[in-house]
Design a protein around this motif. Structure first.
Motif, PDB file in Angstrom:
ATOM      1  N   TYR A  11       0.810  -1.226   0.000  1.00 12.92           N
ATOM      2  CA  TYR A  11       0.000   0.000   0.000  1.00 12.92           C
ATOM      3  C   TYR A  11       0.846   1.280   0.000  1.00 12.92           C
ATOM      4  O   TYR A  11       0.307   2.367   0.170  1.00 12.92           O
ATOM      5  CB  TYR A  11      -0.936  -0.004   1.209  1.00 12.92           C
ATOM      6  CG  TYR A  11      -2.011  -1.059   1.112  1.00 12.92           C
ATOM      7  CD1 TYR A  11      -3.101  -0.886   0.264  1.00 12.92           C
ATOM      8  CD2 TYR A  11      -1.926  -2.241   1.836  1.00 12.92           C
ATOM      9  CE1 TYR A  11      -4.086  -1.856   0.153  1.00 12.92           C
ATOM     10  CE2 TYR A  11      -2.907  -3.222   1.739  1.00 12.92           C
ATOM     11  CZ  TYR A  11      -3.986  -3.028   0.893  1.00 12.92           C
ATOM     12  OH  TYR A  11      -4.951  -4.003   0.780  1.00 12.92           O
ATOM     13  N   LEU A  12       2.148   1.134  -0.196  1.00 14.25           N
ATOM     14  CA  LEU A  12       3.023   2.306  -0.185  1.00 14.25           C
ATOM     15  C   LEU A  12       2.620   3.364  -1.216  1.00 14.25           C
ATOM     16  O   LEU A  12       2.595   4.569  -0.889  1.00 14.25           O
ATOM     17  CB  LEU A  12       4.487   1.874  -0.406  1.00 14.25           C
ATOM     18  CG  LEU A  12       5.500   3.023  -0.414  1.00 14.25           C
ATOM     19  CD1 LEU A  12       5.484   3.761   0.921  1.00 14.25           C
ATOM     20  CD2 LEU A  12       6.908   2.484  -0.712  1.00 14.25           C
ATOM     21  N   PRO A  13       2.283   2.993  -2.463  1.00 10.57           N
ATOM     22  CA  PRO A  13       1.896   4.039  -3.431  1.00 10.57           C
ATOM     23  C   PRO A  13       0.673   4.845  -2.971  1.00 10.57           C
ATOM     24  O   PRO A  13       0.639   6.073  -3.149  1.00 10.57           O
ATOM     25  CB  PRO A  13       1.566   3.231  -4.699  1.00 10.57           C
ATOM     26  CG  PRO A  13       2.352   1.984  -4.555  1.00 10.57           C
ATOM     27  CD  PRO A  13       2.346   1.661  -3.101  1.00 10.57           C
ATOM     28  N   ALA A  14      -0.321   4.176  -2.360  1.00 13.18           N
ATOM     29  CA  ALA A  14      -1.512   4.883  -1.884  1.00 13.18           C
ATOM     30  C   ALA A  14      -1.145   5.856  -0.761  1.00 13.18           C
ATOM     31  O   ALA A  14      -1.592   7.015  -0.737  1.00 13.18           O
ATOM     32  CB  ALA A  14      -2.564   3.882  -1.393  1.00 13.18           C
ATOM     33  N   PHE A  15      -0.301   5.393   0.171  1.00 15.28           N
ATOM     34  CA  PHE A  15       0.112   6.273   1.270  1.00 15.28           C
ATOM     35  C   PHE A  15       0.983   7.422   0.759  1.00 15.28           C
ATOM     36  O   PHE A  15       0.929   8.533   1.296  1.00 15.28           O
ATOM     37  CB  PHE A  15       0.854   5.473   2.349  1.00 15.28           C
ATOM     38  CG  PHE A  15      -0.069   4.703   3.244  1.00 15.28           C
ATOM     39  CD1 PHE A  15      -0.914   5.372   4.124  1.00 15.28           C
ATOM     40  CD2 PHE A  15      -0.113   3.317   3.207  1.00 15.28           C
ATOM     41  CE1 PHE A  15      -1.790   4.667   4.952  1.00 15.28           C
ATOM     42  CE2 PHE A  15      -0.975   2.605   4.031  1.00 15.28           C
ATOM     43  CZ  PHE A  15      -1.818   3.277   4.898  1.00 15.28           C
ATOM     44  N   ALA A  16       1.789   7.156  -0.264  1.00 14.58           N
ATOM     45  CA  ALA A  16       2.616   8.228  -0.840  1.00 14.58           C
ATOM     46  C   ALA A  16       1.728   9.309  -1.451  1.00 14.58           C
ATOM     47  O   ALA A  16       1.993  10.510  -1.290  1.00 14.58           O
ATOM     48  CB  ALA A  16       3.565   7.644  -1.888  1.00 14.58           C
ATOM     49  N   ASP A  17       0.659   8.909  -2.145  1.00 18.92           N
ATOM     50  CA  ASP A  17      -0.281   9.884  -2.704  1.00 18.92           C
ATOM     51  C   ASP A  17      -0.950  10.689  -1.588  1.00 18.92           C
ATOM     52  O   ASP A  17      -1.087  11.915  -1.684  1.00 18.92           O
ATOM     53  CB  ASP A  17      -1.350   9.170  -3.542  1.00 18.92           C
ATOM     54  CG  ASP A  17      -0.773   8.594  -4.829  1.00 18.92           C
ATOM     55  OD1 ASP A  17       0.325   9.029  -5.228  1.00 18.92           O
ATOM     56  OD2 ASP A  17      -1.424   7.712  -5.428  1.00 18.92           O
ATOM     57  N   GLY A  18      -1.377   9.983  -0.539  1.00 16.87           N
ATOM     58  CA  GLY A  18      -2.008  10.678   0.592  1.00 16.87           C
ATOM     59  C   GLY A  18      -1.043  11.637   1.271  1.00 16.87           C
ATOM     60  O   GLY A  18      -1.421  12.737   1.679  1.00 16.87           O
ATOM     61  N   PHE A  19       0.225  11.211   1.363  1.00 14.92           N
ATOM     62  CA  PHE A  19       1.252  12.069   1.968  1.00 14.92           C
ATOM     63  C   PHE A  19       1.417  13.365   1.163  1.00 14.92           C
ATOM     64  O   PHE A  19       1.514  14.461   1.743  1.00 14.92           O
ATOM     65  CB  PHE A  19       2.578  11.304   2.013  1.00 14.92           C
ATOM     66  CG  PHE A  19       3.737  12.123   2.487  1.00 14.92           C
ATOM     67  CD1 PHE A  19       3.939  12.351   3.836  1.00 14.92           C
ATOM     68  CD2 PHE A  19       4.635  12.672   1.579  1.00 14.92           C
ATOM     69  CE1 PHE A  19       5.008  13.106   4.284  1.00 14.92           C
ATOM     70  CE2 PHE A  19       5.699  13.431   2.013  1.00 14.92           C
ATOM     71  CZ  PHE A  19       5.887  13.650   3.373  1.00 14.92           C
ATOM     72  N   LEU A  20       1.451  13.249  -0.156  1.00 14.04           N
ATOM     73  CA  LEU A  20       1.623  14.441  -1.006  1.00 14.04           C
ATOM     74  C   LEU A  20       0.448  15.403  -0.845  1.00 14.04           C
ATOM     75  O   LEU A  20       0.629  16.630  -0.805  1.00 14.04           O
ATOM     76  CB  LEU A  20       1.778  14.021  -2.475  1.00 14.04           C
ATOM     77  CG  LEU A  20       3.087  13.310  -2.824  1.00 14.04           C
ATOM     78  CD1 LEU A  20       3.070  12.872  -4.278  1.00 14.04           C
ATOM     79  CD2 LEU A  20       4.284  14.219  -2.554  1.00 14.04           C
ATOM     80  N   ILE A  21      -0.771  14.855  -0.742  1.00 12.63           N
ATOM     81  CA  ILE A  21      -1.950  15.722  -0.561  1.00 12.63           C
ATOM     82  C   ILE A  21      -1.905  16.402   0.806  1.00 12.63           C
ATOM     83  O   ILE A  21      -2.159  17.606   0.930  1.00 12.63           O
ATOM     84  CB  ILE A  21      -3.243  14.901  -0.743  1.00 12.63           C
ATOM     85  CG1 ILE A  21      -3.367  14.469  -2.201  1.00 12.63           C
ATOM     86  CG2 ILE A  21      -4.460  15.720  -0.313  1.00 12.63           C
ATOM     87  CD1 ILE A  21      -4.510  13.534  -2.486  1.00 12.63           C
ATOM     88  N   THR A  22      -1.553  15.636   1.847  1.00 11.34           N
ATOM     89  CA  THR A  22      -1.430  16.232   3.190  1.00 11.34           C
ATOM     90  C   THR A  22      -0.367  17.324   3.202  1.00 11.34           C
ATOM     91  O   THR A  22      -0.583  18.414   3.752  1.00 11.34           O
ATOM     92  CB  THR A  22      -1.065  15.140   4.214  1.00 11.34           C
ATOM     93  OG1 THR A  22      -2.167  14.237   4.327  1.00 11.34           O
ATOM     94  CG2 THR A  22      -0.777  15.732   5.578  1.00 11.34           C
ATOM     95  N   ALA A  23       0.787  17.036   2.578  1.00 10.98           N
ATOM     96  CA  ALA A  23       1.862  18.032   2.529  1.00 10.98           C
ATOM     97  C   ALA A  23       1.414  19.271   1.746  1.00 10.98           C
ATOM     98  O   ALA A  23       1.739  20.405   2.115  1.00 10.98           O
ATOM     99  CB  ALA A  23       3.108  17.416   1.888  1.00 10.98           C
TER     100      ALA A  23
END
Length: 219
Positions: A11-23
């Motif tokens: 699930y790393l790609p999904a969390f990476a996308d979420g991280f970019l939106i949060t940032a």
């Protein structure tokens, strides 16, 4: 341990996308809150009586009501006025509005700690009151309250998790969606906490560097 590594890798790609939106939400909301705080502090410093009272009322409302409720009011209230803004825009405005109120109070405390002579010195060399505020008072106040400003900005970053409540696919909502798909709630929220830790630790490091440099230059 192996199960967590498999989960994280999958699930790393999904969390990476979420991280970019949060940032991205944090990167928009933090400077907006700082600018809004400066706008709020000006009527008080300029001694504009009615504007100061309005600012006082605004600050009381903002800091005494939950950010999530303010976010809901903005997101669900604007369409009633014919304004259809995206959930990200509503989230950024709500976060900047509330944290701007808190930051303005922090700035006010820094300004009040300055000697009255700073005002008098600016006036003595012919500067108008607004120029004294902009060039003399605000820079010194910022330096005095840097640690408190830093703490408030870190709280702001953590509060970005509330945008998930209005449908922004940030880290928190990514974690919830991942739980629905995998059933691994513990692993999902460990991953969410890990990414938030990266974000807040990086911000804390940047703020610490700014504090040290300011202390060397003006301390």
């Amino acid at each position: 341990m192996d199960a967590f590594v498999i989960f994280f890798t999958r699930y790393l790609p999904a969390f990476a996308d979420g991280f970019l939106i949060t940032a991205g939400v944090a990167a928009l909301a933090a400077p907006a809150a700082l600018i809004w705080a400066i706008v709020l502090i000006i009527p008080r410093l300029a001694q504009w009586t009615w504007a100061s009272r309005l600012v006082d009322a605004y600050v009381e409302v903002m800091r005494n009501s939950p950010l999530l409720v303010q976010m809901y009011l903005l997101y669900f209230g604007l369409p009633l006025l014919g304004l259809f803004w995206s959930s990200i825009v509503c989230g950024v405005i709500a976060i900047a509005s509330q944290h701007g109120a808190f930051l303005s109070e922090i700035l006010r405390s820094g300004i009040q700690s300055l000697s009255q002579r700073q005002w008098e010195a600016g006036s003595a060399i012919g500067m108008r009151r607004f120029a004294v505020i902009r060039l003399v008072i605000l820079p010194q106040a910022f330096i005095k309250v840097l640690p408190a400003l830093g703490n408030q900005l870190i709280v702001l970053v953590k509060d970005t998790s509330l945008v998930s409540a209005i449908g922004v696919m940030d880290l928190t909502l990514t974690g919830k969606m991942t739980i629905e798909r995998s059933g691994a709630s513990f692993e999902a929220f460990i991953a969410v906490a890990f990414f938030y830790l990266i974000l807040t630790s990086t911000l804390g490091l940047v703020l610490r560097i700014i504090e040290v440099r300011a202390a060397r230059r003006y301390g």
